[in-house]
Design a protein around this motif. Structure first.
Motif, PDB file in Angstrom:
ATOM      1  N   PRO A  69       0.810  -1.221   0.000  1.00  0.00           N
ATOM      2  CA  PRO A  69       0.000   0.000   0.000  1.00  0.00           C
ATOM      3  C   PRO A  69       0.848   1.278   0.000  1.00  0.00           C
ATOM      4  CG  PRO A  69      -0.105  -1.117   2.135  1.00  0.00           C
ATOM      5  CD  PRO A  69       0.600  -2.029   1.213  1.00  0.00           C
ATOM      6  N   LEU A  70       2.072   1.164   0.599  1.00  0.00           N
ATOM      7  CA  LEU A  70       2.935   2.340   0.628  1.00  0.00           C
ATOM      8  C   LEU A  70       3.438   2.678  -0.768  1.00  0.00           C
ATOM      9  CD1 LEU A  70       5.042   1.935   3.913  1.00  0.00           C
ATOM     10  CD2 LEU A  70       3.256   3.584   3.402  1.00  0.00           C
ATOM     11  N   ILE A  71       3.798   1.618  -1.530  1.00  0.00           N
ATOM     12  CA  ILE A  71       4.260   1.815  -2.907  1.00  0.00           C
ATOM     13  C   ILE A  71       3.152   2.517  -3.720  1.00  0.00           C
ATOM     14  CG2 ILE A  71       4.584   0.512  -5.062  1.00  0.00           C
ATOM     15  CD1 ILE A  71       7.180   0.724  -3.768  1.00  0.00           C
ATOM     16  N   SER A  72       1.921   2.012  -3.509  1.00  0.00           N
ATOM     17  CA  SER A  72       0.801   2.613  -4.255  1.00  0.00           C
ATOM     18  C   SER A  72       0.713   4.120  -3.973  1.00  0.00           C
ATOM     19  CB  SER A  72      -0.523   1.961  -3.873  1.00  0.00           C
ATOM     20  OG  SER A  72      -0.449   0.591  -4.113  1.00  0.00           O
ATOM     21  N   ALA A  73       0.831   4.488  -2.659  1.00  0.00           N
ATOM     22  CA  ALA A  73       0.739   5.893  -2.272  1.00  0.00           C
ATOM     23  C   ALA A  73       1.887   6.706  -2.862  1.00  0.00           C
ATOM     24  CB  ALA A  73       0.740   6.001  -0.747  1.00  0.00           C
ATOM     25  N   ALA A  74       3.122   6.113  -2.836  1.00  0.00           N
ATOM     26  CA  ALA A  74       4.302   6.805  -3.371  1.00  0.00           C
ATOM     27  C   ALA A  74       4.148   7.020  -4.877  1.00  0.00           C
ATOM     28  CB  ALA A  74       5.561   5.997  -3.065  1.00  0.00           C
ATOM     29  N   ASP A  75       3.669   5.984  -5.571  1.00  0.00           N
ATOM     30  CA  ASP A  75       3.477   6.094  -7.029  1.00  0.00           C
ATOM     31  C   ASP A  75       2.456   7.205  -7.340  1.00  0.00           C
ATOM     32  OD1 ASP A  75       5.312   4.164  -7.560  1.00  0.00           O
ATOM     33  OD2 ASP A  75       3.856   2.542  -7.924  1.00  0.00           O
ATOM     34  N   LEU A  76       1.360   7.225  -6.528  1.00  0.00           N
ATOM     35  CA  LEU A  76       0.319   8.217  -6.777  1.00  0.00           C
ATOM     36  C   LEU A  76       0.866   9.634  -6.553  1.00  0.00           C
ATOM     37  CD1 LEU A  76      -2.688   8.534  -7.486  1.00  0.00           C
ATOM     38  CD2 LEU A  76      -3.169   8.499  -5.033  1.00  0.00           C
ATOM     39  N   ALA A  77       1.746   9.762  -5.490  1.00  0.00           N
ATOM     40  CA  ALA A  77       2.343  11.068  -5.215  1.00  0.00           C
ATOM     41  C   ALA A  77       3.171  11.535  -6.400  1.00  0.00           C
ATOM     42  CB  ALA A  77       3.194  10.986  -3.953  1.00  0.00           C
ATOM     43  N   ALA A  97       9.166   3.742   5.607  1.00  0.00           N
ATOM     44  CA  ALA A  97       9.203   4.706   4.494  1.00  0.00           C
ATOM     45  C   ALA A  97       9.500   3.983   3.193  1.00  0.00           C
ATOM     46  CB  ALA A  97      10.268   5.768   4.735  1.00  0.00           C
ATOM     47  N   VAL A  98       8.784   4.368   2.116  1.00  0.00           N
ATOM     48  CA  VAL A  98       8.966   3.730   0.810  1.00  0.00           C
ATOM     49  C   VAL A  98       8.950   4.831  -0.257  1.00  0.00           C
ATOM     50  CG1 VAL A  98       7.871   2.239  -0.917  1.00  0.00           C
ATOM     51  CG2 VAL A  98       7.937   1.540   1.484  1.00  0.00           C
ATOM     52  N   VAL A  99       9.848   4.681  -1.235  1.00  0.00           N
ATOM     53  CA  VAL A  99       9.822   5.607  -2.384  1.00  0.00           C
ATOM     54  C   VAL A  99       9.313   4.870  -3.608  1.00  0.00           C
ATOM     55  CG1 VAL A  99      11.673   7.060  -1.505  1.00  0.00           C
ATOM     56  CG2 VAL A  99      12.219   5.115  -2.984  1.00  0.00           C
ATOM     57  N   SER A 100       8.865   5.603  -4.576  1.00  0.00           N
ATOM     58  CA  SER A 100       8.332   4.992  -5.795  1.00  0.00           C
ATOM     59  C   SER A 100       9.440   4.246  -6.526  1.00  0.00           C
ATOM     60  CB  SER A 100       7.737   6.083  -6.707  1.00  0.00           C
ATOM     61  OG  SER A 100       7.454   5.539  -7.965  1.00  0.00           O
ATOM     62  N   THR A 101       9.047   3.263  -7.259  1.00  0.00           N
ATOM     63  CA  THR A 101      10.034   2.506  -8.036  1.00  0.00           C
ATOM     64  C   THR A 101      10.403   3.230  -9.321  1.00  0.00           C
ATOM     65  OG1 THR A 101       8.191   1.264  -8.941  1.00  0.00           O
ATOM     66  CG2 THR A 101       9.397   0.219  -7.148  1.00  0.00           C
ATOM     67  N   GLN A 102       9.721   4.336  -9.602  1.00  0.00           N
ATOM     68  CA  GLN A 102      10.075   5.088 -10.821  1.00  0.00           C
ATOM     69  C   GLN A 102      11.461   5.709 -10.654  1.00  0.00           C
ATOM     70  OE1 GLN A 102       6.924   7.952 -11.483  1.00  0.00           O
ATOM     71  NE2 GLN A 102       5.375   6.311 -11.508  1.00  0.00           N
ATOM     72  N   PRO A 103      12.124   5.981 -11.774  1.00  0.00           N
ATOM     73  CA  PRO A 103      13.450   6.596 -11.665  1.00  0.00           C
ATOM     74  C   PRO A 103      13.340   8.018 -11.089  1.00  0.00           C
ATOM     75  CG  PRO A 103      12.932   5.955 -13.960  1.00  0.00           C
ATOM     76  CD  PRO A 103      11.716   5.677 -13.174  1.00  0.00           C
ATOM     77  N   ASP A 104      14.349   8.403 -10.349  1.00  0.00           N
ATOM     78  CA  ASP A 104      14.436   9.721  -9.735  1.00  0.00           C
ATOM     79  C   ASP A 104      13.155  10.130  -9.026  1.00  0.00           C
ATOM     80  OD1 ASP A 104      17.007   9.962 -10.683  1.00  0.00           O
ATOM     81  OD2 ASP A 104      16.294  10.750 -12.618  1.00  0.00           O
ATOM     82  N   PRO A 105      12.757   9.399  -8.006  1.00  0.00           N
ATOM     83  CA  PRO A 105      11.522   9.742  -7.312  1.00  0.00           C
ATOM     84  C   PRO A 105      11.675  11.078  -6.553  1.00  0.00           C
ATOM     85  CG  PRO A 105      12.650   7.978  -6.162  1.00  0.00           C
ATOM     86  CD  PRO A 105      13.441   8.250  -7.390  1.00  0.00           C
ATOM     87  N   THR A 106      10.579  11.775  -6.393  1.00  0.00           N
ATOM     88  CA  THR A 106      10.574  13.069  -5.731  1.00  0.00           C
ATOM     89  C   THR A 106       9.993  12.941  -4.317  1.00  0.00           C
ATOM     90  OG1 THR A 106      10.075  13.972  -7.894  1.00  0.00           O
ATOM     91  CG2 THR A 106       9.919  15.498  -6.016  1.00  0.00           C
ATOM     92  N   TYR A 107       9.104  12.007  -4.128  1.00  0.00           N
ATOM     93  CA  TYR A 107       8.364  11.913  -2.874  1.00  0.00           C
ATOM     94  C   TYR A 107       8.630  10.579  -2.149  1.00  0.00           C
ATOM     95  CZ  TYR A 107       5.952  15.663  -5.245  1.00  0.00           C
ATOM     96  OH  TYR A 107       5.699  16.799  -5.929  1.00  0.00           O
ATOM     97  N   VAL A 108       8.311  10.632  -0.874  1.00  0.00           N
ATOM     98  CA  VAL A 108       8.416   9.406  -0.053  1.00  0.00           C
ATOM     99  C   VAL A 108       7.101   9.259   0.728  1.00  0.00           C
ATOM    100  CG1 VAL A 108       9.647  10.686   1.744  1.00  0.00           C
ATOM    101  CG2 VAL A 108       9.705   8.183   1.763  1.00  0.00           C
ATOM    102  N   ALA A 109       6.612   8.013   0.746  1.00  0.00           N
ATOM    103  CA  ALA A 109       5.420   7.703   1.549  1.00  0.00           C
ATOM    104  C   ALA A 109       5.879   7.149   2.893  1.00  0.00           C
ATOM    105  CB  ALA A 109       4.553   6.677   0.829  1.00  0.00           C
ATOM    106  N   TYR A 110       5.251   7.702   3.942  1.00  0.00           N
ATOM    107  CA  TYR A 110       5.723   7.348   5.295  1.00  0.00           C
ATOM    108  C   TYR A 110       4.538   7.003   6.192  1.00  0.00           C
ATOM    109  CZ  TYR A 110       7.791   8.010   9.936  1.00  0.00           C
ATOM    110  OH  TYR A 110       8.183   7.850  11.225  1.00  0.00           O
TER     111      TYR A 110
END
Lengths: 109, 532
Positions: B66-74, B160-173
């Motif tokens: 669920p954290l990945i999902s939130a990070a991706d959405l961010a 804490a999890v960051v998106s798997t996309q390259p160069d992520p900007t946000y972190v879900a915590y």
């Protein structure tokens, strides 16, 4: 009835008689000495039962008899009250005469 | 008693041996069962610990997803609060694990959360360097960054999890408060069934780092297994123990069941062996005792019998005497009632007698003594042999005493050089003269004791100088399988081949050496009367 483990001498009692005045027949066979006389004694007195019944001794099969055998004959005579000898072998007859018992063990009439 | 020590000790040793062997076997079996059970339990627990660790590892994904999902959405919405709110709220609604969910900028340009759902994150109250450290760790940890907040007033963990996309900007915590007492949490999984477990943050089972446990009794004791599981940038320490024996109650109890059964069987066996051995020892002892008593009794009887026999003077007047008593050698034969005697009547007359009481044993020996003494009394009154025998019927009665006796009685008259003999059922006497040997055969009357007042004929024969008369009992010549005559003839011949002296002692020795056998079944008494 054959009694006595020692085969050299044994005694049998024919108890068919003895109900009334018929005498019981005691048959003594073989070599009669101290080694077998105890067995013979128990055989004979067990078969004779009550005192006083007349006894006929068959000594025709006696091959040898010592003083313990004579002793047995006298005991049988005491028990019976009336005892006679039907048939004595030479060995038995000699012993009876030598021990002065001819009067005590009369030949059967 | 000297036999006691030797008869009791073997019993004890055998019993002790059985007990030691039984207990040793029991101990080995029991220890073996315990060792096998122990090995089984350890193996099973290790297996279960690995399974539990695997389940625990997989459960990490349920945090991350669920954290990945939130990070991706961010990333996709550039942290649009309206878009994220619903997503984050779903993480903190009742029934979920987290108390706080938030989105942060990864570059640290702002140290405040961009979007928050649920409680304000504890992280936001922390100094800037702690926040930066979280952001750095989140950037470098590709799977899950874990923050140890167990030291808080309300012990928590942060993820804490960051998106798997390259160069992520946000972190879900997210933050998660540990269960009260950290024990309420029961893992609903078959992997943990039958196990007590405790999970610690880090690689060691430190009480302060306890995350959850199935029981308040910590640390877990007894047989435990531990597994270390990668947990993002950290690790989890899983400790498990079995609530009940995994191989089953019987397997766990088998060792002491074997122990109890073994002790019981050993005790029963020891008692049994002890009884058997004791009985056997007792039987052996009794047999030895019986033999000893029998021998003793026999010795006593023979001693008594010897004491009942007279010591015959070797010389009375012109006559010489010799005697012999030889007990039966056969085992199990009581003493007999044989005897001999000689009595001086006057200067030229001597009465002698040899006899044999019927039956055996002490009773026969005592009857013998009374008959012998009666003859002495009659002899000293000057009675003749035939009269003596006749009078004896008053002494002995087979009806009363159960015994009768054979007797040969003789009167030697040295003036007339004659012997008068009478016999009550007794074998003849042997007369050895310079002219040869003969058996003196009086007419035999009935044995003494059969008939009151029996009459006895007597014979009188010459008894020249240098002669010896020998009277004996039937043990001397009676041999199974031969006639009386044969036996008597052997006696006659044995006494006949003496060359020179016919002294009584020589004649008796001679006859004994010829006829005495080592295995006679009857006693033998012999009396020799000769001239001096």
């Amino acid at each position: 009835m054959d009694v006595g483990n020692d085969p050299v001498g044994f005694a049998t009692v024919d108890a068919s008689g003895g109900n009334g005045d018929d005498p019981k027949l005691v048959r003594i066979v073989g070599e009669v000495d101290i080694s077998v006389v105890d067995d013979m004694r128990s055989t004979v007195f067990e078969a004779l039962g009550d005192r006083g019944a007349p006894v006929v001794l068959d000594l025709s099969g006696v091959e040898f008899m010592d003083s313990s055998g004579i002793s047995l004959l006298l005991e049988i005579g005491r028990h019976a009250g009336d005892v006679s000898v039907r048939d004595a072998s030479t060995a038995a007859q000699l012993v009876i005469e030598a021990t002065g018992l001819a009067g005590w063990l009369p030949q059967e009439r | 008693m000297p036999g006691d020590a030797t008869s009791r000790d073997p019993t004890r040793w055998v019993t002790a041996g059985v007990v030691v062997a039984g207990l040793a076997i029991t101990g080995m079996l029991s220890a073996g069962a315990a060792a096998i059970n122990d090995g089984n339990e350890t193996r099973l627990l290790t297996q279960r610990a690995r399974e539990a660790a695997t389940v625990l590892t997989n459960s990490i994904a349920t945090i991350r997803t669920p954290l990945i999902s939130a990070a991706d959405l961010a990333e996709a919405t550039e942290a649009e609060p309206l878009a994220l709110e619903a997503q984050l709220t779903a993480l903190v609604t009742a029934g979920q694990r987290f108390v706080s969910a938030s989105i942060w900028r990864l570059d640290g340009s702002s140290l405040r959360p961009l979007v928050v759902a649920g409680s304000p994150p504890d992280l936001a109250t922390r100094p800037a360097e702690e926040v930066r450290a979280m952001l750095d760790r989140a950037r470098s940890e590709p799977v899950l960054a874990v923050f140890d907040l167990t030291a808080n007033d309300e012990p928590s963990l942060g993820y804490a999890v960051v998106s798997t996309q390259p160069d992520p900007t946000y972190v879900a915590y997210v933050e998660r408060v540990l269960p009260p007492n950290r024990t309420a949490y029961v893992r609903d999984s078959v992997a943990f069934e039958g196990l007590d477990n405790a999970v610690y943050l880090g690689s060691r089972a430190e009480p302060s780092k306890l995350l959850t446990a199935s029981t308040p009794d910590l640390p877990l004791t007894g047989r435990t297994r531990s597994e270390t599981i990668p947990f993002g940038n950290s690790q989890l320490r899983l400790v498990v123990t079995a609530k009940a024996p995994m191989g089953g109650a019987l397997a766990a109890r088998l060792w002491w069941l074997l122990l109890l059964a073994g002790i019981a069987v050993t005790a029963a066996l020891a008692l049994l062996i002890d009884r058997v051995v004791r009985r056997r020892t007792e039987a052996v002892r009794l047999a030895a005792e019986n033999r000893r008593l029998y021998a003793q009794q026999r010795d006593v009887a023979q001693t008594l019998q010897h004491s009942l026999l007279p010591r015959i003077d070797p010389v009375i007047g012109d006559l010489a005497f010799a005697s012999l008593y030889q007990p039966a050698s056969a085992e199990g034969v009581d003493i007999g009632g044989d005897w001999y005697d000689a009595v001086k009547v006057d200067d030229h007359r001597v009465i002698f007698a040899v006899g044999d009481v019927s039956g055996r044993g002490l009773e026969a020996a005592t009857v013998m003594a009374s008959v012998r003494l009666a003859i002495r009394a009659y002899a000293s009154h000057g009675l003749e042999p035939a009269t003596i025998l006749s009078e004896l019927s008053g002494v002995l009665d087979i009806e009363r005493d159960g015994h009768f006796a054979t007797v040969i009685c003789g009167l030697v008259d040295t003036d007339r050089r004659q012997v008068t003999l009478a016999s009550a059922g007794h074998p003849p006497a042997l007369i050895v003269t310079p002219d040869g040997c003969t058996l003196a055969r009086p007419i035999v009357g009935p044995p003494v004791g059969l008939e009151r007042g029996a009459e006895y004929p007597s014979i009188t024969i010459d008894f020249p100088k240098d002669s010896t008369i020998v009277a004996f009992t039937d043990g001397l010549f009676e041999r199974r399988g031969e006639t009386l005559a044969t036996g008597l003839e052997r006696v006659r011949v044995a006494g006949c081949d003496l060359d020179e002296s016919r002294a009584p002692s020589l004649v008796i020795d001679h006859i004994r050496s010829r006829l005495g056998s080592d295995d006679t079944e009857d006693d033998t008494a012999m009396l020799g009367v000769g001239w001096t």
